[in-house]
Design a protein around this motif. Structure first.
Motif, mmCIF file in Angstrom:
data_model
loop_
_atom_site.group_PDB
_atom_site.id
_atom_site.type_symbol
_atom_site.label_atom_id
_atom_site.label_comp_id
_atom_site.label_asym_id
_atom_site.label_seq_id
_atom_site.Cartn_x
_atom_site.Cartn_y
_atom_site.Cartn_z
ATOM 1 N N MET A 213 0.905 -1.078 -0.022
ATOM 2 C CA MET A 213 0.076 0.031 -0.016
ATOM 3 C C MET A 213 0.724 1.337 -0.157
ATOM 4 O O MET A 213 0.571 2.285 -0.730
ATOM 5 C CB MET A 213 -0.889 0.052 1.393
ATOM 6 N N GLU A 214 1.857 1.188 0.730
ATOM 7 C CA GLU A 214 3.030 2.267 0.941
ATOM 8 C C GLU A 214 3.359 2.774 -0.754
ATOM 9 O O GLU A 214 3.422 3.859 -1.043
ATOM 10 C CB GLU A 214 4.285 2.132 1.805
ATOM 11 N N ASP A 215 4.028 1.653 -1.282
ATOM 12 C CA ASP A 215 4.202 1.844 -2.710
ATOM 13 C C ASP A 215 3.030 2.454 -3.636
ATOM 14 O O ASP A 215 3.263 3.179 -4.387
ATOM 15 C CB ASP A 215 4.961 0.603 -3.194
ATOM 16 N N ILE A 216 1.733 1.902 -3.380
ATOM 17 C CA ILE A 216 0.685 2.331 -4.163
ATOM 18 C C ILE A 216 0.421 3.993 -3.824
ATOM 19 O O ILE A 216 0.427 4.654 -4.916
ATOM 20 C CB ILE A 216 -0.479 1.470 -3.947
ATOM 21 N N VAL A 217 0.447 4.018 -2.799
ATOM 22 C CA VAL A 217 -0.096 5.536 -2.078
ATOM 23 C C VAL A 217 1.173 6.546 -2.764
ATOM 24 O O VAL A 217 0.840 7.591 -3.326
ATOM 25 C CB VAL A 217 0.108 5.664 -0.563
ATOM 26 N N ARG A 218 2.483 6.065 -2.720
ATOM 27 C CA ARG A 218 3.504 6.913 -3.369
ATOM 28 C C ARG A 218 3.629 6.772 -4.730
ATOM 29 O O ARG A 218 4.708 7.417 -5.467
ATOM 30 C CB ARG A 218 4.933 6.776 -2.535
ATOM 31 N N ARG A 219 2.845 6.055 -5.422
ATOM 32 C CA ARG A 219 2.767 6.134 -6.865
ATOM 33 C C ARG A 219 4.192 5.399 -7.437
ATOM 34 O O ARG A 219 4.679 5.723 -8.536
ATOM 35 C CB ARG A 219 2.771 7.321 -7.633
ATOM 36 N N ARG A 220 4.555 4.531 -6.704
ATOM 37 C CA ARG A 220 5.954 3.736 -6.791
ATOM 38 C C ARG A 220 5.445 2.230 -7.555
ATOM 39 O O ARG A 220 5.362 1.208 -6.955
ATOM 40 C CB ARG A 220 6.702 3.327 -5.702
#
Length: 328
Positions: A213-220
């Motif tokens: 989710m962190e990667d999704i939120v930060r568009r990574r």
């Protein structure tokens, strides 16, 4: 420092701290060789207070002192006691005013709060015979970890602390177990860095999904795809991953709503029945979304869940397409 009461009620939802406190009382009050005689446990859903207090007033056998642990003391709370055991709390109040000198009596209840309208609670409070064990706030966790690490003879690099908390979800039981492992690996006097944390700390499926989710939120997107494929390699079921993602997005939405109403982090955690640390992380992730966006994402996750379960979409492909859409 005032001497602690020999009759105590321990309450709160932080089981790890409560269990640690009780273990220290065992060490203090009970000779390990005489534990079979000097440590007595009761469950108050099955045993009456009269029986517990009869034991408390009876001199110990083959030992100088004894410790009595009585769990499920629901009569301190506003919860309805569905057991058929009758408890005479007036006798407990009488015992509190003149406890047996050879007995330590600890009553426990896994409740967030006690019913302060009750005479029983008021009297215990006046006698300073109540110990709360609430979950540590997100701000308190780094300090707790630092003190714990010091006991193990190690320190943490600043960036490693956040990573460690993230991987363990701020759960003290998991933190304690993983810290012991890190200290053993690193050795006395070592400073634990991020790479050591990433190499050794075991993450639950929930924590892995949070990292995704962190990667999704930060568009990574590249990292998000790598994280997804790693989870699939570990045989995580795609439907379970969708469920965990939906749960996290739902938490983000709920936290966002409550913060907008003026709730603090601790109040939000209490209202949602969540640990404060996930609430803090959800609040941070929520800054990247409007409430309407979050509602649309939850609808898309529900649609994907239905499509997966009915065979209308390949599970892996469905997840990959969702990630592309979320990270766009």
């Amino acid at each position: 420092m005032a001497e602690e009461s020999s009759v105590l009620v321990c309450y709160g939802t932080e089981k790890f701290l409560k269990d640690e406190y009780i273990s220290r009382q065992m060490e203090k009050w009970v000779d390990p060789e005489l534990r079979d005689f000097a440590l007595i446990r009761y469950d108050l859903t099955e045993t009456s207070l009269d029986e517990v207090l009869d034991e408390a007033e009876t001199a110990p056998f083959l030992a100088e002192r004894k410790l009595i642990l009585a769990s499920s003391a629901l009569f301190f709370t506003g919860a309805k006691d569905t057991s058929k055991v009758e408890h005479r709390t007036d006798r407990l109040l009488a015992y509190l005013s003149a406890p047996a000198p050879y007995t330590k009596l600890i009553l426990t209840v896994d409740a967030e709060k006690l019913d302060e309208r009750k005479k029983l609670v008021k009297t215990f409070k006046e006698k300073k015979a109540i110990k709360p064990f609430a979950p540590l706030s997100a701000e308190e966790l780094p300090g707790w970890l630092e003190q714990r690490a010091k006991k193990h003879g190690v320190t943490f690099e600043r960036t490693a602390v956040e990573r460690f908390l993230l991987f363990t979800g701020g759960q003290l039981q998991a933190m304690d177990a993983e810290l012991a492992k890190l200290a053993l690996y690193a050795g006395e006097g070592a400073s634990i860095d991020v790479s050591t944390v990433e190499k050794l700390v075991v993450k639950s499926a929930e924590q892995n999904v949070f990292l995704l989710m962190e990667d999704i939120v930060r568009r990574r997107l590249d990292k998000a795809m790598d994280q997804l494929h790693e989870l699939l390699k570990q045989k995580e079921e795609p439907i379970k991953l969708v469920m965990l993602m939906a749960r996290q997005f739902r938490l983000i939405l709920q936290v966002k709503d409550l913060y907008a109403q003026g709730y603090s982090q601790q109040q939000t955690a209490t209202h949602l029945g969540s640990h404060p640390y996930p609430v803090k992380l959800a609040a941070e992730q929520g800054r990247s979304y409007h409430q309407d966006q979050l509602k649309r994402i939850l609808t898309e996750l529900a649609d994907l869940d239905y499509a997966m379960k009915t065979g209308r979409v390949d599970k892996v492909l469905g997840l990959e397409l969702l990630l592309l859409k979320l990270a766009a």
